[in-house]
Write a protein that holds these residues in place. Sequence first.
Motif, mmCIF file in Angstrom:
data_model
loop_
_atom_site.group_PDB
_atom_site.id
_atom_site.type_symbol
_atom_site.label_atom_id
_atom_site.label_comp_id
_atom_site.label_asym_id
_atom_site.label_seq_id
_atom_site.Cartn_x
_atom_site.Cartn_y
_atom_site.Cartn_z
ATOM 1 N N ALA A 165 -6.899 12.957 -13.348
ATOM 2 C CA ALA A 165 -8.325 13.219 -13.101
ATOM 3 C C ALA A 165 -8.545 13.757 -11.683
ATOM 4 O O ALA A 165 -9.498 14.492 -11.427
ATOM 5 C CB ALA A 165 -9.131 11.943 -13.315
ATOM 6 N N LEU A 166 -7.655 13.387 -10.754
ATOM 7 C CA LEU A 166 -7.841 13.770 -9.346
ATOM 8 C C LEU A 166 -7.129 15.061 -8.948
ATOM 9 O O LEU A 166 -7.360 15.576 -7.848
ATOM 10 C CB LEU A 166 -7.343 12.643 -8.436
ATOM 11 N N ALA A 167 -6.273 15.563 -9.836
ATOM 12 C CA ALA A 167 -5.447 16.723 -9.460
ATOM 13 C C ALA A 167 -6.304 17.891 -8.964
ATOM 14 O O ALA A 167 -5.954 18.582 -8.003
ATOM 15 C CB ALA A 167 -4.584 17.151 -10.635
ATOM 16 N N CYS A 168 -7.482 18.081 -9.607
ATOM 17 C CA CYS A 168 -8.305 19.246 -9.235
ATOM 18 C C CYS A 168 -8.979 19.080 -7.865
ATOM 19 O O CYS A 168 -9.533 20.041 -7.331
ATOM 20 C CB CYS A 168 -9.331 19.534 -10.322
ATOM 21 N N PHE A 169 -8.925 17.889 -7.277
ATOM 22 C CA PHE A 169 -9.458 17.729 -5.923
ATOM 23 C C PHE A 169 -8.510 18.301 -4.877
ATOM 24 O O PHE A 169 -8.855 18.438 -3.716
ATOM 25 C CB PHE A 169 -9.706 16.242 -5.610
ATOM 26 N N LYS A 170 -7.308 18.569 -5.302
ATOM 27 C CA LYS A 170 -6.250 19.103 -4.422
ATOM 28 C C LYS A 170 -6.134 18.269 -3.150
ATOM 29 O O LYS A 170 -6.022 17.059 -3.233
ATOM 30 C CB LYS A 170 -6.508 20.579 -4.135
ATOM 31 N N ASP A 171 -6.254 18.930 -1.969
ATOM 32 C CA ASP A 171 -6.059 18.192 -0.710
ATOM 33 C C ASP A 171 -7.230 17.278 -0.359
ATOM 34 O O ASP A 171 -7.168 16.526 0.604
ATOM 35 C CB ASP A 171 -5.797 19.184 0.436
ATOM 36 N N LYS A 172 -8.311 17.312 -1.136
ATOM 37 C CA LYS A 172 -9.482 16.469 -0.820
ATOM 38 C C LYS A 172 -9.335 15.051 -1.370
ATOM 39 O O LYS A 172 -10.217 14.205 -1.185
ATOM 40 C CB LYS A 172 -10.755 17.101 -1.365
ATOM 41 N N ALA A 173 -8.236 14.792 -2.053
ATOM 42 C CA ALA A 173 -8.016 13.443 -2.591
ATOM 43 C C ALA A 173 -6.975 12.701 -1.751
ATOM 44 O O ALA A 173 -5.969 13.292 -1.333
ATOM 45 C CB ALA A 173 -7.534 13.539 -4.032
ATOM 46 N N ILE A 174 -7.271 11.411 -1.516
ATOM 47 C CA ILE A 174 -6.261 10.532 -0.903
ATOM 48 C C ILE A 174 -5.797 9.561 -1.974
ATOM 49 O O ILE A 174 -6.600 9.032 -2.745
ATOM 50 C CB ILE A 174 -6.853 9.705 0.267
ATOM 51 N N LEU A 175 -4.502 9.328 -2.033
ATOM 52 C CA LEU A 175 -3.983 8.238 -2.868
ATOM 53 C C LEU A 175 -3.513 7.146 -1.933
ATOM 54 O O LEU A 175 -2.673 7.406 -1.051
ATOM 55 C CB LEU A 175 -2.844 8.738 -3.762
ATOM 56 N N TYR A 176 -4.053 5.978 -2.104
ATOM 57 C CA TYR A 176 -3.802 4.856 -1.176
ATOM 58 C C TYR A 176 -3.211 3.738 -2.029
ATOM 59 O O TYR A 176 -3.942 2.970 -2.659
ATOM 60 C CB TYR A 176 -5.148 4.488 -0.565
ATOM 61 N N LEU A 177 -1.869 3.717 -2.086
ATOM 62 C CA LEU A 177 -1.187 2.909 -3.105
ATOM 63 C C LEU A 177 -0.804 1.544 -2.537
ATOM 64 O O LEU A 177 0.346 1.303 -2.172
ATOM 65 C CB LEU A 177 0.040 3.678 -3.603
ATOM 66 N N ALA A 178 -1.801 0.657 -2.478
ATOM 67 C CA ALA A 178 -1.613 -0.645 -1.828
ATOM 68 C C ALA A 178 -1.228 -1.749 -2.817
ATOM 69 O O ALA A 178 -0.938 -2.875 -2.396
ATOM 70 C CB ALA A 178 -2.889 -1.046 -1.095
ATOM 71 N N ALA A 179 -1.222 -1.452 -4.103
ATOM 72 C CA ALA A 179 -0.887 -2.507 -5.084
ATOM 73 C C ALA A 179 0.562 -2.948 -4.906
ATOM 74 O O ALA A 179 1.419 -2.155 -4.499
ATOM 75 C CB ALA A 179 -1.101 -1.984 -6.501
ATOM 76 N N ALA A 180 0.809 -4.216 -5.191
ATOM 77 C CA ALA A 180 2.185 -4.734 -5.163
ATOM 78 C C ALA A 180 2.728 -4.601 -6.583
ATOM 79 O O ALA A 180 2.454 -5.437 -7.449
ATOM 80 C CB ALA A 180 2.172 -6.188 -4.715
ATOM 81 N N VAL A 181 3.448 -3.503 -6.805
ATOM 82 C CA VAL A 181 3.906 -3.171 -8.161
ATOM 83 C C VAL A 181 5.318 -3.697 -8.352
ATOM 84 O O VAL A 181 6.188 -3.471 -7.507
ATOM 85 C CB VAL A 181 3.866 -1.638 -8.360
ATOM 86 N N SER A 182 5.522 -4.354 -9.466
ATOM 87 C CA SER A 182 6.835 -4.950 -9.722
ATOM 88 C C SER A 182 7.942 -3.890 -9.710
ATOM 89 O O SER A 182 7.752 -2.773 -10.192
ATOM 90 C CB SER A 182 6.814 -5.639 -11.080
ATOM 91 N N ASP A 183 9.080 -4.258 -9.159
ATOM 92 C CA ASP A 183 10.247 -3.365 -9.191
ATOM 93 C C ASP A 183 11.097 -3.607 -10.435
ATOM 94 O O ASP A 183 12.031 -2.866 -10.704
ATOM 95 C CB ASP A 183 11.120 -3.609 -7.948
ATOM 96 N N PHE A 184 10.790 -4.687 -11.147
ATOM 97 C CA PHE A 184 11.605 -5.066 -12.314
ATOM 98 C C PHE A 184 10.718 -5.304 -13.526
ATOM 99 O O PHE A 184 9.559 -5.694 -13.372
ATOM 100 C CB PHE A 184 12.364 -6.368 -12.032
#
Length: 313
Positions: A165-184
Motif C-alpha cells: 500500500a505504501l510503495a507508491c509513496f516512494k521516498d515519502k514513506a518511512i518504515l519504522y520496524l520496531a516490533a520484536a519479531v521472532s527469529d524462530f
Amino acid sequence: MDSTWEDFYNKHPPPQDFVQSETLLKAFAERQLKKNTKVVLITSGGTTIPLEHNTVRFVDNFSAGTRGSVSAEYFLENGYAVIFMYRLNSLEPFSRHFKGQKILDMLEDNRQGEKSTITVLPQYTENLRKILHKYREALDQDKLLQLTFTTLSEYLWLLRSACQALACFKDKAILYLAAAVSDFYIPSNELAIHKMSSKEPQTISLQLVPKILAPLVSLWVPEAFVVSFKLETDENLLISKARSALNKYKHNLVIANMLQSRKQQVTFVTQENNYVISLTNEQLKKGEEIERLIVNALVDKHQSFLQSTVKDN
Ligand code: PAZ
C-alpha cells in the motif's frame, strides 16, 4: 535448508481478517496520497509462535510496545500520517498513558441524591485534556490507522500488505520496524492440531524465520526510507550486528539498543557513522521519552533523504 520468504507465504495462509485489513490499508494510503502527506509505518510489540493450531500455548517475547506507541505520537506531532501495526493488547498511542488502573484513579463519582456524574479529578484534567485533544486531532484529520497482529504469520502478511500500500509513496514513506519479531517458528504443517499432550515430555524444533528485510528493501518498498531496530543483550555484539544488518540489506538506518538500557540510550548506525542518542538520568526521572529524540532526528534525516532523492532525479 532454511526456508525462503516465498516459501513462508506459500505455506502459511493469510489471517482471517486479512482482506479487511488490506482494504483499510489501501483506502488510508489513497487518502494520504491525495493530501500529499508523508506516511510512516510503525510496527510495534512482539509476535507469538503458536505451538498448536488450536492455540493454547505459544512462545512469546518481552516487548510491551512502548517504543512503537510513543514514537507514533511524536510522528503525528511532526505532521506524518501513521499506520500503527501492533500486537493485539500491547501499548497503543494515547491510551498508553492510562495503563492498568490509572484511569480509574483519575475519576470521582459525584453523587447527589438520584443523580450521579463521574468527573476527572482536577489534578489530572489538564494532562488528560492535552492527550485527548491530540488523539481526537489525529482521528479528525484522518492521520492514524491502527491494525493488529498476534502471530508471526499474521505479522508477516500484514507487513507485506502495508508495504504494497505504501510503495507508491516512494521516498515519502518511512518504515519504522520496531516490533520484536521472532527469529524462530514452527512451520504450520508441523504444528499439533489440538492442545499438546502433557502425558509425556515434548521436544520442540524451531526453524529460522526468513529474513524479511531482504524482500522489503529490495522489492516491496525500494524507494522508501527504511529504519530497522537491532536489540541485543550482549553489548559486545550490538554495534557489529547492527552494522552487518545495514551492510547486508542496504537500507537507511539501524537503531541499535540494549534490552536493559533501551529507554535511555540508542545508537544510530548509518552508512557514514555511529552515534549515540541518550537521555540523562535527570531527564529520565522527569519522564522525558527517548522516542522524542529518536523521532526528531529521524524527521531531519528523512528531510535530507527527500532532498537528496530530488537532486538525483
Ligand atoms: O516494545 P518495547 O518498547 O518494550 O521494546 C522495543 C524494542 C526493544 C523491541 C525495539 O526497540 C527493538 O529493538 N526492536 C527490534 C528487536 C529485534 O528484533 O532486534
